[in-house]
Scaffold this motif. Sequence first.
Motif, PDB file in Angstrom:
ATOM      1  N   GLU A  68       0.832  -1.209   0.000  1.00 20.67           N
ATOM      2  CA  GLU A  68       0.000   0.000   0.000  1.00 20.67           C
ATOM      3  C   GLU A  68       0.864   1.256   0.000  1.00 20.67           C
ATOM      4  O   GLU A  68       2.014   1.241   0.440  1.00 20.67           O
ATOM      5  N   VAL A 113     -10.179   2.267  -1.548  1.00 22.56           N
ATOM      6  CA  VAL A 113      -9.147   2.931  -0.755  1.00 22.56           C
ATOM      7  C   VAL A 113      -9.733   3.388   0.572  1.00 22.56           C
ATOM      8  O   VAL A 113     -10.946   3.325   0.782  1.00 22.56           O
ATOM      9  N   GLY A 116      -4.000   2.997   0.015  1.00 27.49           N
ATOM     10  CA  GLY A 116      -4.429   1.813  -0.732  1.00 27.49           C
ATOM     11  C   GLY A 116      -3.371   1.431  -1.750  1.00 27.49           C
ATOM     12  O   GLY A 116      -2.221   1.886  -1.692  1.00 27.49           O
TER      13      GLY A 116
END
Length: 493
Positions: free
Chosen positions: A395, A426, A441
């Motif tokens: 991420e 996200v 995300g």
Amino acid sequence: AALAESEAAAAKAAAAKKNGASVLSEVTPAAATAAAAVTGEKKKRKRNKKKKKAADEGSAPSTPAVVVPLQWETVPVVEEWQEVGTKKSKPKSAADDADAAAFASDEPVVEAAGEVSVTVDAGSDPLILIGKGGATITMMQETTGAKFNLNRTTNVLTITGSEESVELGLAQARSILATEAERKANEVTENVTWTSDAVKGVIGKGGANIRATEEATGCKIDADVEAGTLAITGPSAQVAIALTMCHNAAFGEVQDVLELGSRNAVNVVYGPNFQTIRGLQDSTGCRLDIDRGTTTLKLSGSAEAVANATAQIRALLDANRGFEMTIENSKVGSVYGKGGETLRSIQDRTGTQIDVARGPTHATVSVMGSMEASQRARNMLQRAIDGEVELKPGEVAEEVELGSATAAVIGRGGSNVAELEKTHGVKINVRSELQKARIVGRAENVAAASKAIQAIAKPILDAEAAQKKADEQQASGESAWQVDEGDDDTDGW
């Protein structure tokens, strides 16, 4: 008619026997008469057969013997078995049976030459004369020289031996029975009702407590865990001692209370899966209880056990003192996270106990744990309050300046943020006071969400920039719509 009745009785007896019957019933008069007639006929045939055999033996050998074939007849069965219910008696211990068997017999006592014997009614509890392991009756035999035999059917004790030894034995047996009678006359029963847990404490692990109390006091104790009752039987003085011992086993010699002050402290004392409180009980011998929904700890046990447990609990709470922090009520949601996920994660990862108490405008976050664990929890809580989302492997995070478009990006009741998170997969945290959005995300998802946020914000930010520029131009006199007083083309109109 008698034969028919006999056959019917035989059929009934066979059916009863097949069903497992075990008691002989009465014989009807008619069946008895038929049975007697048949039996007499049979005896008569037997006598005739013997006479014929004797005659054959005395006759010439050439004379052939006449064989008379026997004729079999059905003999009526006159016995009928019926089923009788049994009464279940209280089982006796194997030790009692073994003790009694060594000195008990239902056979009549045979006196040797020069011996005499007397009998004594042993009463309802003849085992009192035998004693544990036969100790009492063995002692009487050794000290008197007489023989003692107990008939268990009649509960009668027979003493056999010389006249002198029998007199001594009789005196000792009567003395034992008199002492037992006096004991029963002075016997009392104390009935008490406590809780099931208290009765379990009286019994103890594997019955250790109740056995120790009975042996120490000589009392009999009947405990009913389901009903939560005790029945203590024995001499009044010993019953009082036994009751005190049972009370101490159930509730402790000393009872004390310790106010823990918070649910966090309660959880610290409990420990993971109640391991801490169990360890404290095992190491101190003190019983510890916390009523559901309260923060009061009850301690019971010996004075030493209660004092030891109190000292250990105070030391445990002091080592896990932790800290408190105050936050705005609007930040409580950030501390809890979705479904309490954030708060549980912080507790699990740091080993601390965290409690949040809301006030009118602010909330108090209380943390209990070791010094090191509490510091880690403080840092994680602060990041949650600041809207920082921890990055998982793979991420990325990106911040987007929102400026005056912050409200538009959030949407009514956070509707826009929720839609953006759902669409792009996200996590978005908008900090209104800083007018910034943090997106977490996968890189491609973050980029797409950032572009969508900028698309919402750009028109608003562009309009704001244009207005600002216009205001600046007007303030500086550079506006195209500004009229110069020296060049007034309206003169003459």
